[in-house]
Write an enzyme that holds these catalytic residues in place. Structure first.
Site, PDB file in Angstrom:
ATOM      1  N   GLN A 107      -9.797  -8.916   8.434  1.00 47.62           N
ATOM      2  CA  GLN A 107      -8.849  -8.125   8.848  1.00 47.62           C
ATOM      3  C   GLN A 107      -8.661  -9.082  10.497  1.00 47.62           C
ATOM      4  OE1 GLN A 107      -6.840  -7.414   6.775  1.00 47.62           O
ATOM      5  NE2 GLN A 107      -8.409  -8.635   5.841  1.00 47.62           N
ATOM      6  N   HIS A 148      -6.307 -10.930  11.602  1.00 42.74           N
ATOM      7  CA  HIS A 148      -5.207 -11.441  11.269  1.00 42.74           C
ATOM      8  C   HIS A 148      -4.095 -10.878  12.462  1.00 42.74           C
ATOM      9  CE1 HIS A 148      -4.332 -11.576   6.974  1.00 42.74           C
ATOM     10  NE2 HIS A 148      -5.359 -10.792   6.668  1.00 42.74           N
ATOM     11  N   GLU A 205      -4.890   0.966   4.843  1.00 46.05           N
ATOM     12  CA  GLU A 205      -4.438   0.240   3.866  1.00 46.05           C
ATOM     13  C   GLU A 205      -5.730  -0.980   2.692  1.00 46.05           C
ATOM     14  OE1 GLU A 205      -3.415  -3.789   5.723  1.00 46.05           O
ATOM     15  OE2 GLU A 205      -2.071  -4.402   4.263  1.00 46.05           O
ATOM     16  N   HIS A 206      -6.675  -1.316   3.344  1.00 39.87           N
ATOM     17  CA  HIS A 206      -7.507  -1.660   2.733  1.00 39.87           C
ATOM     18  C   HIS A 206      -8.776  -0.715   2.580  1.00 39.87           C
ATOM     19  CE1 HIS A 206      -5.214  -5.735   3.851  1.00 39.87           C
ATOM     20  NE2 HIS A 206      -5.993  -5.806   2.632  1.00 39.87           N
ATOM     21  N   ASP A 264      -6.907 -10.584  -0.951  1.00 37.77           N
ATOM     22  CA  ASP A 264      -5.797 -11.673  -0.744  1.00 37.77           C
ATOM     23  C   ASP A 264      -4.988 -12.412  -1.050  1.00 37.77           C
ATOM     24  OD1 ASP A 264      -5.582  -9.293   1.609  1.00 37.77           O
ATOM     25  OD2 ASP A 264      -6.927 -10.796   2.815  1.00 37.77           O
ATOM     26  N   HIS A 317      33.760  22.270 -13.806  1.00 37.88           N
ATOM     27  CA  HIS A 317      33.177  21.713 -14.826  1.00 37.88           C
ATOM     28  C   HIS A 317      32.668  22.395 -15.922  1.00 37.88           C
ATOM     29  CE1 HIS A 317      31.932  19.880 -11.258  1.00 37.88           C
ATOM     30  NE2 HIS A 317      30.204  18.992 -11.344  1.00 37.88           N
TER      31      HIS A 317
END
Lengths: 433, 433
Positions: free
Chosen positions: B260, B263, B328-329, B362, B421
């Site tokens: 990670q 990235h 996230e992960h 991924d 109504h």
């Protein structure tokens, strides 16, 4: 006076232009102002909320009086008609029963070599529900926003609604909130309330999602806090489209058109029919009934500006118009309404037959009355339980399973130039591992 | 150098502050500029897209060359390694298989007195997928965005991605798009592409939803068009959190943290462990492996700024941290990973055991790699089929059924001051009806 448009004599483009010309709020004029409010509340917390509440609602809030107390709730019950409380309870039971049916389950699947894949569903933990103030309290809006969150299993539901000049909340709103299951109620409104919910303050818990309708300030604030928390869609003026054939009852159709017209001068009420006879009967009924209705002025303005009766050659054309317009509420007052359902691509809610009158859905039938407006039924859905649920993916692989695909993953990673990704797979099969 | 934080010696607040201090993009600095781009594209269509593409991408677009042709696609296939094409196809099959399992059904229920309630599910009609440009093409991102839409049944998928200075799109992106099932591909990027998709131009169809990651301009444009079409969530820098006990393999854990870290310099890689021994072993492995990895500079910066190894007293504390950070992960490299799943409230995807390495998810396992970042797993979900589906409520009532509840509906409507109504229900039971 409601317009009659004969689609057989109109250019298609002009027809659509007339019907799609719904009101659009231009947020850009308030964007800067709302950004300032949101950022002040984010940075200064309570102090900013108090300042804006003084400015906009003329009410002096403190950390002590901003939250509705048990006593205020009890008081509210004493000030609401018992029969109405019972009706609220019966409505709640129906809404709950319908929404329970929407619940999805977590799932997993077992694959070869011991692989397990799945998806876990969990409720959001804290949700904020915004309820607008104004002269007419809308307890139904409280039920429709709180109940789906409750059914989803949300632990804490925090409601925000602006106080009246007397510093109080309308008792019917409080009763509906309590019956629906709101856990905390705060006296604050506008963009400042949305920001307080999204970022939290000394007194107000930071929520995972904000739902509920509001004016352009509230909508713009929701747009700006989106991503810091989740939000629901933006609610525009109410709309109804009735598709009717010669079997429809002109009196019923007119009454249903008028029920939406009374909401707001911007509301849109449109009938599409292949019966010229019905078209003129409905026109007369609209005039006849308006005369004895309470909210005449609003009705007349919205019918003048956004009302229409469209005569079409056949039902195919009617369905085409429905799909282009994507109405919030759609009534099918035709001989075989279910035969038409499969053709409808875009609508918030479909009411079938002569007795599924739209107001039934607003209050009582069970489905949510928070529906996509302004053509957004093309991509938005009625408020539902799933919107208070978050999902998590699950991946379990054995050594053998990874070994079978390792070369593929490594090749893919390297094609993206991500050598550390490839390395993570590779180290697992190095000698000695 | 990766920090080791001993949570047993830290104040809880300080610890969280250190770990939650993830990068946040401040959109306010670009808001005005992006609003101008969006509004220009909305008003001027193609001309504005061409102008901005010239300005930002140094490419001269025309209505003729902006769309990728059949010839360009064929060309792309000739320029991509056959083995990679086969891997892309196998990845696609897995992703498709997983996403098919997410499909929900339309449903209805029959109640007493002939009442029918239900919910219709339909795919969106047109979806726009944004694929960022830049030096490293990410074909996996194309698969992960296009396939769920395709599985949902979306009729037309329109892709937008910025051209290189030579006016071309990377061939791997084109192959992935074609394999995944994109129907039209346009050479445009940035805020102008998002606006063109949301509002349509002379050449580009107006879409119902825009998905796909992007920089701050793309994200801000998505925020501004939200409501005119639907959007997916905002993607921030990638993150991984590994929870490991003494049974974990330090080499594997370090490799996954580094996957990670490569990235982005803003990526966050955090290990939480109750084993001091493992903590130091992983620290050494991080250094050892970094030395031989390609994207060393990015890795070193992101590990320095956002990497951490946290030593906790017990796994309860580890789980508490996971739920506060909402990664996230999340990898559970512990003896009994499934025993821990029920405790995890907030995470985008959970990888169980020593062989469910994050890069597997991924590219290849099947679940979506578009996951909520920056703590938004508190309320956002992995990209899924349901996000390309819209719902419509269904209400059918008989005369008898409406008659049973008419007084309740009328009372509720009148409590809200909405007499039209109430009238809509009343007229259905007037004498002679």
């Amino acid at each position: 006076m409601i317009r009659i448009i004969d689609s057989r004599k109109e250019d298609d483009k002009d027809l659509l232009k007339k019907l799609l010309d719904r009101s659009q709020l231009d947020e850009s004029v308030v964007l800067q102002r709302v950004e300032e409010i949101v950022s002040n509340v984010r940075n200064k917390g309570n102090a900013a909320v108090f300042e804006y509440t003084k400015m906009f609602d003329k009410v002096y809030l403190t950390a002590e009086n901003m939250r509705v107390t048990k006593e205020e709730l009890d008081d509210a019950y004493n000030n609401v008609d018992n029969e109405l409380i019972e009706v609220i309870r019966r409505a709640k039971a129906n809404i709950e029963e319908y929404h329970v049916k929407q619940k999805e389950k977590s799932w997993f699947s077992t694959e070869k070599d011991g692989v397990i894949l799945g998806q876990i569903l969990r409720p959001l933990e804290i949700v904020g529900v915004y309820v607008p103030g104004g002269t007419a309290p809308l307890p139904s809006s409280v039920l429709m926003n709180v109940i789906p969150a409750k059914v989803a299993g949300v632990e804490k539901i925090v409601m925000a609604t602006p106080p009246g000049k007397d510093g109080k909340i309308n008792p019917v709103i409080l009763v509906a909130a309590n019956e629906a299951g709101a856990d905390e109620i705060y006296k604050m409104g506008g963009a400042q309330a949305i920001a307080a919910l999204a970022f939290g303050t000394e007194s107000i818990p930071k929520v995972d999602k904000v739902t509920g309708p509001g004016n352009i300030y509230v909508n713009t604030a929701k747009r700006l806090v989106y991503g810091y928390c989740d939000i629901d869609m933006f609610a525009g003026p109410s709309e109804i489209m009735v598709v009717a054939d010669k079997t429809a009852n002109a009196k019923f159709v007119a009454a249903d058109l008028l029920s939406q017209a009374e909401h707001d001068v911007l509301s849109a009420s449109v009938l599409v029919t292949d019966s010229e006879k019905l078209a003129y009967e409905v026109k007369n009924e609209v005039e006849r009934q308006t005369a004895y209705l309470g909210r005449k002025e609003i009705i007349n303005k919205s019918i003048d500006d956004y009302g229409a009766i469209v005569i079409v050659n056949d039902m195919e054309k009617a369905i085409e118009l429905v799909n282009q317009i994507a109405p919030e509420h759609l009534e099918l007052c035709v001989e075989e309404p279910f035969g038409m359902v499969g053709e409808i691509k875009n609508a918030g809610a479909i009411f079938l037959g002569n007795y599924a009158s739209e107001p039934l859905g607003d209050y009582f039938a069970g489905p949510n009355h928070v529906l996509p407006t302004s053509g957004t039924a093309r991509f938005f859905s009625p408020l539902n339980v799933g919107e208070f649920i978050k999902k998590t993916s699950l991946i379990s692989y054995s050594r053998k399973a990874l070994s079978n695909v390792k070369d593929d993953v490594i090749l893919f990673a390297e094609s993206e130039g991500l050598s550390a990704h490839a390395n993570a797979i590779r180290v697992r099969f190095e000698k000695g591992e």
